[in-house]
Design an enzyme around this catalytic site. Structure first.
Site, PDB file in Angstrom:
ATOM      1  N   LYS A  94      20.493 -62.362  82.471  1.00  0.00           N
ATOM      2  CA  LYS A  94      19.951 -62.296  81.116  1.00  0.00           C
ATOM      3  C   LYS A  94      18.486 -62.765  81.072  1.00  0.00           C
ATOM      4  CE  LYS A  94      22.606 -66.485  80.281  1.00  0.00           C
ATOM      5  NZ  LYS A  94      23.814 -67.016  79.716  1.00  0.00           N
TER       6      LYS A  94
ATOM      7  N   ARG B 244      34.425 -74.123  75.861  1.00  0.00           N
ATOM      8  CA  ARG B 244      34.433 -74.417  74.431  1.00  0.00           C
ATOM      9  C   ARG B 244      35.570 -73.617  73.818  1.00  0.00           C
ATOM     10  NH1 ARG B 244      28.363 -72.819  74.243  1.00  0.00           N
ATOM     11  NH2 ARG B 244      29.536 -71.203  75.261  1.00  0.00           N
TER      12      ARG B 244
ATOM     13  N   SER C 288      23.432 -72.671  73.813  1.00  0.00           N
ATOM     14  CA  SER C 288      21.984 -72.412  73.853  1.00  0.00           C
ATOM     15  C   SER C 288      21.654 -71.209  72.986  1.00  0.00           C
ATOM     16  CB  SER C 288      21.546 -72.142  75.293  1.00  0.00           C
ATOM     17  OG  SER C 288      21.842 -73.241  76.114  1.00  0.00           O
TER      18      SER C 288
ATOM     19  N   HIS D  89      25.682 -79.654  76.756  1.00  0.00           N
ATOM     20  CA  HIS D  89      25.496 -79.830  78.201  1.00  0.00           C
ATOM     21  C   HIS D  89      25.443 -81.323  78.550  1.00  0.00           C
ATOM     22  CE1 HIS D  89      23.284 -75.753  77.968  1.00  0.00           C
ATOM     23  NE2 HIS D  89      24.391 -75.519  78.643  1.00  0.00           N
TER      24      HIS D  89
HETATM   25  O1  PNS Z   1      24.913 -71.017  81.673  1.00  0.00           O
HETATM   26  P1  PNS Z   1      25.450 -69.717  82.196  1.00  0.00           P
HETATM   27  O2  PNS Z   1      24.452 -68.600  81.940  1.00  0.00           O
HETATM   28  O3  PNS Z   1      26.815 -69.378  81.666  1.00  0.00           O
HETATM   29  O4  PNS Z   1      25.562 -69.903  83.795  1.00  0.00           O
HETATM   30  C1  PNS Z   1      26.016 -68.841  84.600  1.00  0.00           C
HETATM   31  C2  PNS Z   1      25.721 -69.138  86.097  1.00  0.00           C
HETATM   32  C3  PNS Z   1      24.240 -69.342  86.305  1.00  0.00           C
HETATM   33  C4  PNS Z   1      26.471 -70.376  86.525  1.00  0.00           C
HETATM   34  C5  PNS Z   1      26.243 -67.910  86.910  1.00  0.00           C
HETATM   35  O5  PNS Z   1      25.683 -66.750  86.401  1.00  0.00           O
HETATM   36  C6  PNS Z   1      25.923 -68.014  88.398  1.00  0.00           C
HETATM   37  O6  PNS Z   1      26.542 -68.765  89.107  1.00  0.00           O
HETATM   38  N1  PNS Z   1      24.910 -67.251  88.862  1.00  0.00           N
HETATM   39  C7  PNS Z   1      24.505 -67.227  90.237  1.00  0.00           C
HETATM   40  C8  PNS Z   1      24.890 -65.910  90.905  1.00  0.00           C
HETATM   41  C9  PNS Z   1      26.337 -65.898  91.320  1.00  0.00           C
HETATM   42  O7  PNS Z   1      26.773 -66.714  92.094  1.00  0.00           O
HETATM   43  N2  PNS Z   1      27.100 -64.934  90.787  1.00  0.00           N
HETATM   44  C10 PNS Z   1      28.485 -64.751  91.122  1.00  0.00           C
HETATM   45  C11 PNS Z   1      29.401 -65.527  90.213  1.00  0.00           C
HETATM   46  S1  PNS Z   1      30.455 -64.383  89.412  1.00  0.00           S
END
Ligand code: PNS
Length: 162
Positions: A42, A91, A129, A18
């Site tokens: 999650k 990645r 992570s 990150h």
């Molecule tokens: O680090 P991650 O878990 O891959 O991040 C995922 C994240 C938090 C960026 C994504 O789940 C998100 O944007 N969540 C907020 C809810 C949302 O907007 N969902 C619709 C996108 S498909």
């Protein structure tokens, strides 16, 4: 580039991968908003407050990074912040499907918001992570994968010595 860019994620916890991307994002945009998601599907090891604190600590010497949290849809948060770019790390190929779906959904919801994929350095290519937590849980050395504070917080959480 003269755009407001957001780098969103769970950051559970923040890793050197990150931080590598944050560095690259700042080089591109001059400033970056790191947005820690509050309501993610999650289960997280660290609480939202802890996840934010660890990112803040990891970038504490920078003036070109703002760390915030957001709740609800990313596109709504992006609108509220006036952001036009969402930066995500890519990645291995295995990330692609998940990232592609998310980018397409976000585009459907907010056509003017551009998702920009960036690649980490080779040394961080396999760092996630999830893997870091797994290595720590079974007593492996994560010192090259996360900042020192994250390493010690992980050790506390998982009942391991560093
Ligand atoms: O680090 P991650 O878990 O891959 O991040 C995922 C994240 C938090 C960026 C994504 O789940 C998100 O944007 N969540 C907020 C809810 C949302 O907007 N969902 C619709 C996108 S498909």
């Amino acid at each position: 580039m003269n755009a407001i860019a957001i780098y969103p994620g769970s950051f559970d916890p923040v890793t050197n991968g990150h931080l590598d991307l944050i560095e690259r994002g700042v080089r591109l945009f001059g400033h970056l908003i790191v947005a820690v998601a509050r309501n993610i599907e999650k289960t997280t090891l660290f609480t939202t407050q802890e996840r934010i604190e660890l990112v803040r600590e990891a970038v504490s010497r920078r003036t070109d990074v703002t760390v915030e949290s957001f709740e609800g849809l990313l596109v709504d948060y992006a609108r509220a912040r006036g952001a036009t770019v969402v930066m995500r790390g890519l990645r291995a190929l295995s990330d692609f499907e998940y990232e592609y779906e998310m980018a397409m959904m976000n585009r459907r919801l907010h056509p003017d918001l551009e998702t920009l994929f960036m690649m980490t350095s080779e040394s961080n290519f396999f760092v996630s992570s999830r893997r870091v937590k797994e290595v720590m849980r079974f007593g492996g050395d994560v010192s090259t994968l996360v900042p020192p504070l994250v390493r010690s917080r992980l050790a506390d959480k998982l009942g391991r010595s560093t």
